[in-house]
Design an enzyme around this catalytic site. Structure first.
Site, mmCIF file in Angstrom:
data_model
loop_
_atom_site.group_PDB
_atom_site.id
_atom_site.type_symbol
_atom_site.label_atom_id
_atom_site.label_comp_id
_atom_site.label_asym_id
_atom_site.label_seq_id
_atom_site.Cartn_x
_atom_site.Cartn_y
_atom_site.Cartn_z
ATOM 1 N N LYS A 1 0.859 -1.170 0.105
ATOM 2 C CA LYS A 1 0.012 -0.067 0.280
ATOM 3 C C LYS A 1 0.773 1.250 0.050
ATOM 4 O O LYS A 1 2.015 1.367 0.097
ATOM 5 C CB LYS A 1 -0.882 0.064 1.420
ATOM 6 C CG LYS A 1 -0.144 -0.259 2.736
ATOM 7 C CD LYS A 1 -1.209 -0.234 3.679
ATOM 8 C CE LYS A 1 -0.262 -0.258 4.969
ATOM 9 N NZ LYS A 1 -1.087 -0.317 6.066
ATOM 10 N N TYR B 1 16.380 29.616 6.279
ATOM 11 C CA TYR B 1 15.351 30.002 6.731
ATOM 12 C C TYR B 1 15.802 30.483 8.491
ATOM 13 O O TYR B 1 16.250 29.285 9.085
ATOM 14 C CB TYR B 1 13.924 29.528 6.481
ATOM 15 C CG TYR B 1 13.266 29.819 5.470
ATOM 16 C CD1 TYR B 1 13.041 31.163 5.015
ATOM 17 C CD2 TYR B 1 13.060 28.807 4.755
ATOM 18 C CE1 TYR B 1 12.630 31.432 3.831
ATOM 19 C CE2 TYR B 1 12.387 29.027 3.351
ATOM 20 C CZ TYR B 1 11.835 30.292 3.155
ATOM 21 O OH TYR B 1 11.638 30.352 1.912
#
Length: 342
Positions: free
Chosen positions: A37, A244
């Site tokens: 999955k 940042y």
């Protein structure tokens, strides 16, 4: 026009085969399946399923019917863990996969649509999906053509009393349904021992090199290797900052490579300042904050690296999880669609 991706996810098929073979050995007399999955846990469902089928795997598990349809061309035996919504009936009736029925409503829906081979999930304590043990004993599943009766362990990665309680509840259902097989153990459940294996195991994380329990670490090998291209090399002077919020300050003039990789690609912000890239054995630490599409690494040790060169990310799942606090599952399944896989 095809454009070469600046990111690639190298999948070691030999390691994938080796991991399944090891899990198959650990499963003893039980058949070993595979959870594929979430796009093969992020590595590419078709690539993973093809590789495991070649290795001998015959039972595959996906989450939903879109994932089942993606694997349909391979002609594999696939079970859909989330079962059967009303919207799923039409595709389920084509026979591309079996539904894992999870509720009395899904059981009724399957019967009303014509029935046929199916799987059923029984809830033995995780309280997510599944019909109750009592409902099974009361005949909810009578008359169904059940291939596999499943349940799911809540705490298999820990040595807790709940594991034995779930195993006992599940084992008590032997002979109460028409199911040809019973399946309880996920990756960590395989490590709990023979009593948990029943007829079919269904590993996920461990197939892809994750370590579900410390005592399973040795033979399992890393399968996915994220690699990123250098966009720019630059010298950051002493005292200057990178990224940042200026969380890293150069203690000396530092050679820095900016990579085409960020948290939008699944390289988590939690790896800021603790992750690394590698080049021929050299460790190149991540500097400052990981941003959406970019990150910086210290390449002072490699004067030869230039724009366009490729770096591998240090992405051992257990180690990356330990330093970042992010689960191995998230680190793996979060790898994004901008990677070229192969």
């Amino acid at each position: 026009m095809d454009i070469a991706a600046p990111l690639r996810l190298r999948v070691d098929r030999d390691a994938l085969r080796s991991n399944w073979q090891q899990l198959d050995r650990w499963s003893g007399e039980a058949v070993c399946g595979a959870a594929v999955k979430a796009n093969g846990y992020g590595l590419g469902a078709t690539l993973v399923a093809e590789t495991l089928a070649e290795a001998g795997c015959r039972d595959f598990f996906v989450a939903n019917w879109a994932e089942a349809l993606a694997l349909a061309p391979l002609g594999l035996s696939v079970s859909v863990l989330h079962g059967l919504r009303a919207e799923d009936v039409a595709v389920a009736r084509t026979g591309v996969a079996r539904p894992v029925l999870n509720s009395p409503e899904q059981v009724a829906r399957w019967r009303e649509s014509g029935g046929g081979p199916c799987d059923v999930m029984v809830d033995t304590g995780i309280n997510r999906l599944g019909v109750s043990v009592e409902a099974v004993r009361d005949g909810l599943l009578d008359g169904l053509e059940i291939e596999t009766l499943l349940s799911h362990l809540a705490c298999a990665d820990e040595d807790v009393a709940m594991n034995a309680r779930q195993q006992s509840m599940f084992a008590s259902l032997r002979g109460h349904t028409s199911a040809r097989r019973m399946s309880l153990a996920n990756s960590a459940g395989i490590g709990l021992g023979t009593d948990y294996h029943f007829d079919l195991t269904r590993p996920g994380l461990a197939l892809y090199g994750g370590i579900p329990r410390p005592d399973m670490a040795g033979p399992l090998r890393q399968v996915g290797f994220p690699e990123a291209q250098i966009l720019q090399r630059r010298r950051v002077p002493v005292g200057e900052t990178v990224g940042y919020n200026a969380t890293w300050t150069a203690p000396a003039d530092t050679e820095v490579a900016i990579l085409n990789l960020g948290y939008a690609d699944g390289y988590r912000r939690a790896l800021s300042g603790v992750g690394a890239a590698t080049a021929d054995g050299a460790i190149l630490p991540v500097l400052g904050r990981v941003s959406m599409d970019l990150l910086a690494v210290d390449v002072s040790a490699r004067a030869d690296l230039r724009e366009g060169d490729w770096l591998a990310m240090a992405y051992d799942l257990a180690q990356a999880s330990a330093v970042s606090g992010v689960s191995q599952y998230e680190l793996l399944t979060g790898l994004g669609q901008r990677f070229a896989r192969g």
